[in-house]
Scaffold this active site. Structure first.
Site, PDB file in Angstrom:
ATOM      1  N   HIS A 220      -3.810  12.548  -5.249  1.00  0.00           N
ATOM      2  CA  HIS A 220      -2.569  12.797  -4.838  1.00  0.00           C
ATOM      3  C   HIS A 220      -2.447  11.979  -3.090  1.00  0.00           C
ATOM      4  O   HIS A 220      -1.629  11.285  -2.897  1.00  0.00           O
ATOM      5  CB  HIS A 220      -1.912  13.989  -4.628  1.00  0.00           C
ATOM      6  CG  HIS A 220      -2.618  14.975  -3.622  1.00  0.00           C
ATOM      7  ND1 HIS A 220      -4.017  15.558  -4.016  1.00  0.00           N
ATOM      8  CD2 HIS A 220      -2.750  15.341  -2.349  1.00  0.00           C
ATOM      9  CE1 HIS A 220      -4.558  16.290  -3.237  1.00  0.00           C
ATOM     10  NE2 HIS A 220      -3.766  16.246  -1.919  1.00  0.00           N
ATOM     11  N   ASP A 221      -3.757  12.043  -2.625  1.00  0.00           N
ATOM     12  CA  ASP A 221      -3.630  11.346  -1.030  1.00  0.00           C
ATOM     13  C   ASP A 221      -4.465   9.948  -1.086  1.00  0.00           C
ATOM     14  O   ASP A 221      -4.842   9.682   0.144  1.00  0.00           O
ATOM     15  CB  ASP A 221      -4.081  12.358  -0.166  1.00  0.00           C
ATOM     16  CG  ASP A 221      -2.989  13.246   0.331  1.00  0.00           C
ATOM     17  OD1 ASP A 221      -1.873  12.736   0.194  1.00  0.00           O
ATOM     18  OD2 ASP A 221      -3.461  14.323   0.899  1.00  0.00           O
ATOM     19  N   LYS A 224      -3.956   7.249   1.553  1.00  0.00           N
ATOM     20  CA  LYS A 224      -4.368   7.653   3.090  1.00  0.00           C
ATOM     21  C   LYS A 224      -5.607   6.814   3.407  1.00  0.00           C
ATOM     22  O   LYS A 224      -5.723   6.297   4.423  1.00  0.00           O
ATOM     23  CB  LYS A 224      -4.909   9.143   3.368  1.00  0.00           C
ATOM     24  CG  LYS A 224      -3.798   9.835   3.321  1.00  0.00           C
ATOM     25  CD  LYS A 224      -4.290  11.350   3.870  1.00  0.00           C
ATOM     26  CE  LYS A 224      -3.113  12.376   3.854  1.00  0.00           C
ATOM     27  NZ  LYS A 224      -3.525  13.874   4.032  1.00  0.00           N
ATOM     28  N   HIS A 249       1.816   6.541   3.047  1.00  0.00           N
ATOM     29  CA  HIS A 249       0.436   6.991   2.151  1.00  0.00           C
ATOM     30  C   HIS A 249       0.888   7.027   0.747  1.00  0.00           C
ATOM     31  O   HIS A 249       0.174   6.571  -0.317  1.00  0.00           O
ATOM     32  CB  HIS A 249      -0.391   8.224   2.794  1.00  0.00           C
ATOM     33  CG  HIS A 249       0.047   9.292   2.688  1.00  0.00           C
ATOM     34  ND1 HIS A 249       0.932  10.097   3.414  1.00  0.00           N
ATOM     35  CD2 HIS A 249      -0.295  10.109   1.470  1.00  0.00           C
ATOM     36  CE1 HIS A 249       1.023  11.300   2.654  1.00  0.00           C
ATOM     37  NE2 HIS A 249       0.287  11.350   1.481  1.00  0.00           N
ATOM     38  N   HIS A 294       4.193  13.234  -4.556  1.00  0.00           N
ATOM     39  CA  HIS A 294       3.967  14.434  -4.248  1.00  0.00           C
ATOM     40  C   HIS A 294       4.472  15.178  -2.779  1.00  0.00           C
ATOM     41  O   HIS A 294       4.339  16.434  -2.631  1.00  0.00           O
ATOM     42  CB  HIS A 294       2.424  14.626  -3.978  1.00  0.00           C
ATOM     43  CG  HIS A 294       1.744  14.102  -2.924  1.00  0.00           C
ATOM     44  ND1 HIS A 294       1.643  12.660  -3.011  1.00  0.00           N
ATOM     45  CD2 HIS A 294       1.188  14.563  -1.775  1.00  0.00           C
ATOM     46  CE1 HIS A 294       0.816  12.313  -1.846  1.00  0.00           C
ATOM     47  NE2 HIS A 294       0.569  13.529  -1.166  1.00  0.00           N
ATOM     48  N   HIS A 295       5.329  14.314  -2.057  1.00  0.00           N
ATOM     49  CA  HIS A 295       5.903  14.840  -0.952  1.00  0.00           C
ATOM     50  C   HIS A 295       7.422  14.686  -1.093  1.00  0.00           C
ATOM     51  O   HIS A 295       8.205  14.939  -0.207  1.00  0.00           O
ATOM     52  CB  HIS A 295       5.618  13.644   0.213  1.00  0.00           C
ATOM     53  CG  HIS A 295       4.039  14.223   0.771  1.00  0.00           C
ATOM     54  ND1 HIS A 295       3.704  15.341   1.462  1.00  0.00           N
ATOM     55  CD2 HIS A 295       3.022  13.380   0.614  1.00  0.00           C
ATOM     56  CE1 HIS A 295       2.444  15.130   1.921  1.00  0.00           C
ATOM     57  NE2 HIS A 295       1.995  14.153   1.345  1.00  0.00           N
ATOM     58  N   ASP A 323      -0.604  21.598  -3.714  1.00  0.00           N
ATOM     59  CA  ASP A 323      -1.080  20.955  -2.363  1.00  0.00           C
ATOM     60  C   ASP A 323      -0.805  21.913  -1.119  1.00  0.00           C
ATOM     61  O   ASP A 323      -1.517  22.205  -0.637  1.00  0.00           O
ATOM     62  CB  ASP A 323      -0.499  19.633  -2.329  1.00  0.00           C
ATOM     63  CG  ASP A 323      -1.165  18.964  -0.916  1.00  0.00           C
ATOM     64  OD1 ASP A 323      -2.357  18.994  -0.850  1.00  0.00           O
ATOM     65  OD2 ASP A 323      -0.581  17.764  -0.800  1.00  0.00           O
TER      66      ASP A 323
END
Ligand SMILES: [Fe+2]
Ligand SMILES: [Fe+2]
Length: 389
Positions: A220-221, A224, A249, A294-295, A323
């Site tokens: 998911h990240d 970054k 990101h 996811h955000h 998360d």
């Protein structure tokens, strides 16, 4: 050797080719038994006078050839052949049918039922032996071919497993690379993957998708990687401009997992691949979707696109809760691990605004499994972390 049932006999020889004779007339099987006596060292000869019993025997035993009479009380020879052909172990076992000399119709029916060969009664011992030898040779070749195919399939399976394992290994290392720069989050990505799977199961989603989430959610990240250290590692409040970069990101991660790049094109050319690049595998597509969404928040107040409700793909809605749950319930440098009651309060407060109510309801159903996962994958000594969910 004699077996049970009406006038049945088995002449046994271990590790020999096993031939089953079926004829309701005892004098015929007895005659065959004595005429074939000298082959008992090579062949295990099974004589059965009851066709039903013979079918039951065939269901339990591997056979190298079957010889059956046609006219028998109860189940006749056509029925025997048909029943044997229904058994996976006898789909290709050679079957020879004993028919009357001039009975063309019988012969046609026997072949239609699945017999491989025909022998006229009365049969000469030499003819019978020659036909048996030929049938046994065919069966042996079939067995060799089957064994070779099984070996080949096993090798292909092994290679496929190796390839899948190495691909999964690379995917997880990519996820680890993203986490490594940002935070030492211990088992964060493992827990998020498992939470996502459990939520998918709680929602009744297909098992394939649930399994996919174990490996897709940890990415998911991954975006970054594209956020500068000055922002990613800042131990202060970020400015609004820095938040814009930080929030990027999600799109960066999506881009990493989806966009064709000149580097990939160059590799494809170097490896002699021409034409359109192959479709990305479903796991990477799912990971890309999670990286991008996811955000997002259920009420449309999230980023990067401000999607709301079911416009956010289900995997994104699942990963969001997984998360946040993990971030809240884990210790970070700037915060302790929140007690479970506080984590549950925050999640409940976010139901319908941050989180999909359906996903939240699934979370309530599987909360015990979340506890087990958290207890099993505890972080030893986390440091240098920052929550940004
Ligand atoms: Fe993120
Ligand atoms: Fe995370």
């Amino acid at each position: 050797m004699r077996a049970g049932g009406r006038r049945t006999a088995i002449v046994s020889a271990p590790d020999r080719k096993r031939i089953l004779f079926i004829d309701d007339e005892e004098q015929i099987t007895s005659a065959l038994e004595s005429r074939l006596h000298r082959y008992r060292d090579q062949w295990e000869l099974v004589f059965l006078n009851n066709s039903q019993e013979a079918v039951a025997y065939a269901a339990e035993h591997d056979l190298d050839t079957v010889i059956t009479d046609i006219r028998m009380p109860g189940l006749d020879g056509y029925g025997v052949v048909a029943r044997l052909r229904e058994m996976p172990r006898h789909v290709s076992t050679p079957i020879i049918v004993l028919t009357g000399n001039a009975e063309a119709d019988q012969k046609r029916r026997a072949l239609d039922a699945g017999a491989d060969d025909l022998l006229n009664k009365p049969v000469l011992t030499e003819d019978l032996v020659a036909r048996l030898q030929s049938a046994l040779r065919i069966k042996e070749q079939q067995d060799q071919l089957r064994d070779a195919n099984r070996l080949l399939e096993a090798r292909v399976d092994e290679r496929t497993r190796e390839l899948a394992n190495s691909r999964l290994d690379i995917i997880l290392r990519l996820a680890r690379a993203a986490e490594y720069r940002d935070e030492d989050t211990g088992f964060h990505i493992v827990r998020v993957g498992l939470y996502a799977k459990v939520l998918a199961e709680g929602l009744g989603l297909p098992p394939d998708l649930a399994d996919q989430l174990i490996l897709a959610a940890p990415l998911h990240d991954v975006g970054k990687i594209g956020v500068p250290d000055s922002i990613l590692l800042a131990r202060r409040r970020l400015t609004e401009d820095e938040w814009v970069i930080m929030r990027a990101h999600a799109s960066i991660g999506h881009g990493i997992l989806t966009e064709a790049s000149p580097i990939m094109a160059a590799f494809a050319t170097a490896r002699g691949q021409t034409g359109e690049p192959p479709d990305r595998n479903p796991l990477i597509q799912c990971a890309a979707s999670i990286a991008l969404t996811h955000h997002e928040k259920f009420d449309g107040s999230g980023y990067p696109r401000g999607l709301s409700g079911e416009a956010i793909p289900i995997e994104g809605r699942i990963a969001a809760l997984a998360d946040v749950f993990d971030a809240l319930s884990s210790e970070r440098p700037y915060k302790p691990a929140f007690p479970e009651s506080q984590v549950l309060d925050i999640l409940r407060a976010g139901c319908g605004s941050h989180f999909d109510p359906g996903v939240y309801a699934a979370f309530e159903r599987v909360a015990d499994t979340f506890r087990q996962i958290r207890a099993h994958y505890t972080d030893a000594a986390p440091d240098g972390e920052r929550i940004d969910c």
